[in-house]
Enzyme design. Structure first.
Site, PDB file in Angstrom:
ATOM      1  N   SER A 102      44.399  32.967  27.932  1.00  0.00           N
ATOM      2  CA  SER A 102      45.666  32.413  28.408  1.00  0.00           C
ATOM      3  C   SER A 102      45.494  31.443  29.567  1.00  0.00           C
ATOM      4  O   SER A 102      46.267  30.495  29.715  1.00  0.00           O
ATOM      5  CB  SER A 102      46.604  33.557  28.831  1.00  0.00           C
ATOM      6  OG  SER A 102      45.995  34.374  29.822  1.00  0.00           O
ATOM      7  N   ASP A 264      55.631  35.635  35.939  1.00  0.00           N
ATOM      8  CA  ASP A 264      55.292  36.989  35.503  1.00  0.00           C
ATOM      9  C   ASP A 264      54.491  37.760  36.547  1.00  0.00           C
ATOM     10  O   ASP A 264      54.176  38.917  36.346  1.00  0.00           O
ATOM     11  CB  ASP A 264      54.520  36.948  34.180  1.00  0.00           C
ATOM     12  CG  ASP A 264      53.167  36.258  34.307  1.00  0.00           C
ATOM     13  OD1 ASP A 264      52.916  35.634  35.359  1.00  0.00           O
ATOM     14  OD2 ASP A 264      52.381  36.341  33.359  1.00  0.00           O
ATOM     15  N   HIS A 267      49.926  35.736  35.816  1.00  0.00           N
ATOM     16  CA  HIS A 267      49.215  34.488  35.591  1.00  0.00           C
ATOM     17  C   HIS A 267      49.479  33.525  36.751  1.00  0.00           C
ATOM     18  O   HIS A 267      50.487  33.634  37.437  1.00  0.00           O
ATOM     19  CB  HIS A 267      49.655  33.850  34.269  1.00  0.00           C
ATOM     20  CG  HIS A 267      49.219  34.625  33.071  1.00  0.00           C
ATOM     21  ND1 HIS A 267      50.015  35.610  32.514  1.00  0.00           N
ATOM     22  CD2 HIS A 267      48.090  34.578  32.332  1.00  0.00           C
ATOM     23  CE1 HIS A 267      49.379  36.137  31.482  1.00  0.00           C
ATOM     24  NE2 HIS A 267      48.212  35.534  31.351  1.00  0.00           N
TER      25      HIS A 267
END
Length: 348
Positions: A102, A264, A267
């Site tokens: 990610s 979030d 990240h």
């Protein structure tokens, strides 16, 4: 324009470098031993070390569920589409591919210009004074075992430089370290055999993530750094070079959590991704022989350097020779360069 021209490129990013003192690096011989054992197990095809026992794994799972509820879901599960040509220059584009998890796709951002791949591509274009054709093969949630499919996609772009960010999901998914390292080493070898230079951002220190509580934070920190050291050994043996993420964003997250974390709280934010790009760009340029290297670099054993690098954010490890020999009494010779990732590229 050259290296000095990076000032104009990066001023547009509104980057405010965080000035901090270089901290004393603390490492233990145990990390070097673990790196050696994991790398050896990966080479022999064995299962390797089991990072945690059953009781610890149960605790890890319970704490992870709590952390996941605290983290929530990020904006944009795959990151914004970033393939394209970057840099307003003439000439044949430099072919760059980005692989990994990610972080490689800039999960949590909505603007392609804020992703690490595009930030690195833009910086590389300025320094090379050539456009950069970027192909992003990374996938959110990917582990090292999934790099094979990404390499298949990347090789279709005939890359000159490949950047890989991988490792965090190997920790959170309880992948066996030797399995993860073997898949990473195979991916690097395939890319190198195809003629691409390879730079790998090793496993970050997941102990810096705020929603993760103790004792899970201590466990993930230890495992993250041991995996990062083993990754360094495998990547250098396969012909690539590594950049240690370690706790690259830890101090900034502590000082500016609202700015450095994404929505979030797991990240990085756009500012955090910019910090990551700054750490990797010099190594990408060095791999392509576009970046001036320091004249004096002391050679040392790969295992010792890997253990040190796992503790020092931004540290680059690459192979070298001593008296014409690639290996010494304690394994391959390497050099470790302690780059300062919080500096602007034009200051390097």
């Amino acid at each position: 324009m050259g290296v000095a021209g990076t000032r104009l490129c990066y001023q547009r990013q509104r980057y405010r470098p965080v000035r901090r003192e270089r901290r004393h690096v603390i490492w233990t011989p145990g990390t070097a031993r673990v790196a050696r054992r994991v790398a050896a197990a990966a080479a022999l095809g064995g299962g390797g070390l089991t990072a945690l026992g059953a009781a610890t794994y149960g605790l890890l799972l319970a704490e992870a569920l709590v952390a996941r509820r605290a983290v929530g879901r990020p904006h944009g599960m795959d990151g914004p589409p970033s393939d394209g040509v970057y840099g307003a220059f003439g000439g044949e584009p430099v072919r760059m591919v980005m692989l990994g998890d990610s972080t490689s796709v800039g999960l949590g951002t909505s603007d392609p210009a804020e992703t690490p791949a595009v930030l690195i591509a833009n910086g590389l274009a300025v320094i090379a004074e050539r456009p950069v054709r970027l192909t992003v093969a990374g996938r959110s949630g990917a582990t090292s075992a999934e790099l094979g499919e990404q390499v298949d996609e990347a090789l279709r772009a005939r890359p000159e430089i490949a950047v890989v960010f991988i490792g965090a999901n190997d920790v959170t998914s309880q992948s066996r370290p030797a399995h993860a390292v073997r898949h990473l080493q195979k991916a690097v070898r395939r890319l190198r055999e195809a003629g691409a230079q390879v730079v790998v951002g090793t496993c970050p220190d997941l102990g810096t993530v705020r929603p993760i509580a103790q004792p899970l934070r201590w466990v993930t920190r230890r495992w993250s750094r041991q995996l990062a050291a083993a990754q360094t050994v495998a990547v250098v043996e396969a012909g690539g070079r590594t950049v240690a993420f370690a706790d690259l964003l830890g101090p900034e997250f502590d000082a500016n959590p609202a700015e450095m974390f994404g929505l979030d709280r797991y990240h990085p934010s756009a500012q955090g991704y910019l910090q990551i790009a700054y750490a990797v760009l010099p190594s990408v340029c060095s791999a392509l022989e576009l970046w001036p290297e320091p004249r004096a670099r002391r050679a040392e054993s790969i295992y010792l350097a890997a253990a040190k690098a796992a503790e020092e954010p931004g540290a680059e490890v690459s192979a070298t020779r001593v008296a014409g020999r690639a290996t010494g009494p304690h394994g391959r010779w390497v050099t470790m360069l302690g780059r300062r990732p919080w500096m602007r590229p034009n200051d390097a």
